[in-house]
Motif scaffolding. Sequence first.
Motif, PDB file in Angstrom:
ATOM      1  N   THR A  59     114.520  52.444-106.829  1.00 35.82           N
ATOM      2  CA  THR A  59     114.295  52.257-108.515  1.00 35.82           C
ATOM      3  C   THR A  59     113.697  53.104-108.934  1.00 35.82           C
ATOM      4  O   THR A  59     112.316  53.394-108.290  1.00 35.82           O
ATOM      5  CB  THR A  59     113.287  50.961-108.435  1.00 35.82           C
ATOM      6  OG1 THR A  59     114.383  49.938-108.014  1.00 35.82           O
ATOM      7  CG2 THR A  59     113.629  50.816-109.945  1.00 35.82           C
ATOM      8  N   THR A  89     109.870  52.948-106.317  1.00 33.47           N
ATOM      9  CA  THR A  89     109.830  52.066-104.995  1.00 33.47           C
ATOM     10  C   THR A  89     111.260  52.418-104.398  1.00 33.47           C
ATOM     11  O   THR A  89     112.209  52.858-104.974  1.00 33.47           O
ATOM     12  CB  THR A  89     110.761  51.130-105.745  1.00 33.47           C
ATOM     13  OG1 THR A  89     111.837  50.379-106.394  1.00 33.47           O
ATOM     14  CG2 THR A  89     109.802  49.949-105.977  1.00 33.47           C
ATOM     15  N   LEU A  95     114.283  47.427-107.213  1.00 36.81           N
ATOM     16  CA  LEU A  95     113.301  46.372-107.555  1.00 36.81           C
ATOM     17  C   LEU A  95     112.985  45.842-109.211  1.00 36.81           C
ATOM     18  O   LEU A  95     113.289  47.059-109.624  1.00 36.81           O
ATOM     19  CB  LEU A  95     112.342  46.366-107.514  1.00 36.81           C
ATOM     20  CG  LEU A  95     110.720  46.513-107.863  1.00 36.81           C
ATOM     21  CD1 LEU A  95     110.708  44.523-107.472  1.00 36.81           C
ATOM     22  CD2 LEU A  95     109.237  46.928-107.642  1.00 36.81           C
ATOM     23  N   ILE A 102     107.538  39.536-105.776  1.00 38.93           N
ATOM     24  CA  ILE A 102     106.473  41.033-104.787  1.00 38.93           C
ATOM     25  C   ILE A 102     106.025  39.583-104.326  1.00 38.93           C
ATOM     26  O   ILE A 102     104.913  39.409-104.658  1.00 38.93           O
ATOM     27  CB  ILE A 102     106.483  41.444-105.207  1.00 38.93           C
ATOM     28  CG1 ILE A 102     107.505  42.381-105.633  1.00 38.93           C
ATOM     29  CG2 ILE A 102     105.344  42.691-104.144  1.00 38.93           C
ATOM     30  CD1 ILE A 102     106.500  43.560-106.896  1.00 38.93           C
TER      31      ILE A 102
END
Length: 206
Positions: A59, A89, A95, A102
């Motif tokens: 991501t 990420t 994400l 998270i």
Amino acid sequence: MKIKKYLGMYSVTGGKPVTGELRINKADTSVTLHSNEPLSVIRDGIIIEGVAYSGEYVTLIDCISLGQETHIKNSQKNYFSRIFPHFVTIGNCYLEPIKNYIKSIEFSTNDLDALFYDYDAFGVVTDSKKIIDAIIQDRGKTRPVETVEDPIIAYFSGKLTILTTKTEIGTISVRHQPTYNLGGPMGVYIKKPISYLTLSRSANKF
């Protein structure tokens, strides 16, 4: 820092996936997309999702365009777009930045070992003639282990957590993550990688 590369298929905000390569190299991190069809215009702040051929989900968050190019070879047009992501990420799922799920963040720096100096966690006992027999007693049940003069014992105290403290934004903990082998004719080791700092929240997620 060694440049990490992730070749795979990337799509801009749900668009058609195209071939791309992510290169992680500090401030020079970028992803290059290329296709034989015109690419979408990259607007600042978009999210790009990709799946690397090695299986990771990528991501790219808050992206900005570094320019687009068109190459013509043998009457064939190829389109390229180079993009800088502010955040990257990589894991087993995408994400979604707008979602509140998270639970913890783990990271490391080059100076964590100096900041959290846990001197006694690892060591060597050179004068260990009085304790070596007790230590290798279980191994001696399968085959005899000869001990003579000047045995050396390397140890890790087992103290994985260096410290834990609660703050307004969550619980901060610093931990050792040692690795070791079982020994043999090539020797034995206990390696101490860089410590990791974890920020976690249980009741209220990030």
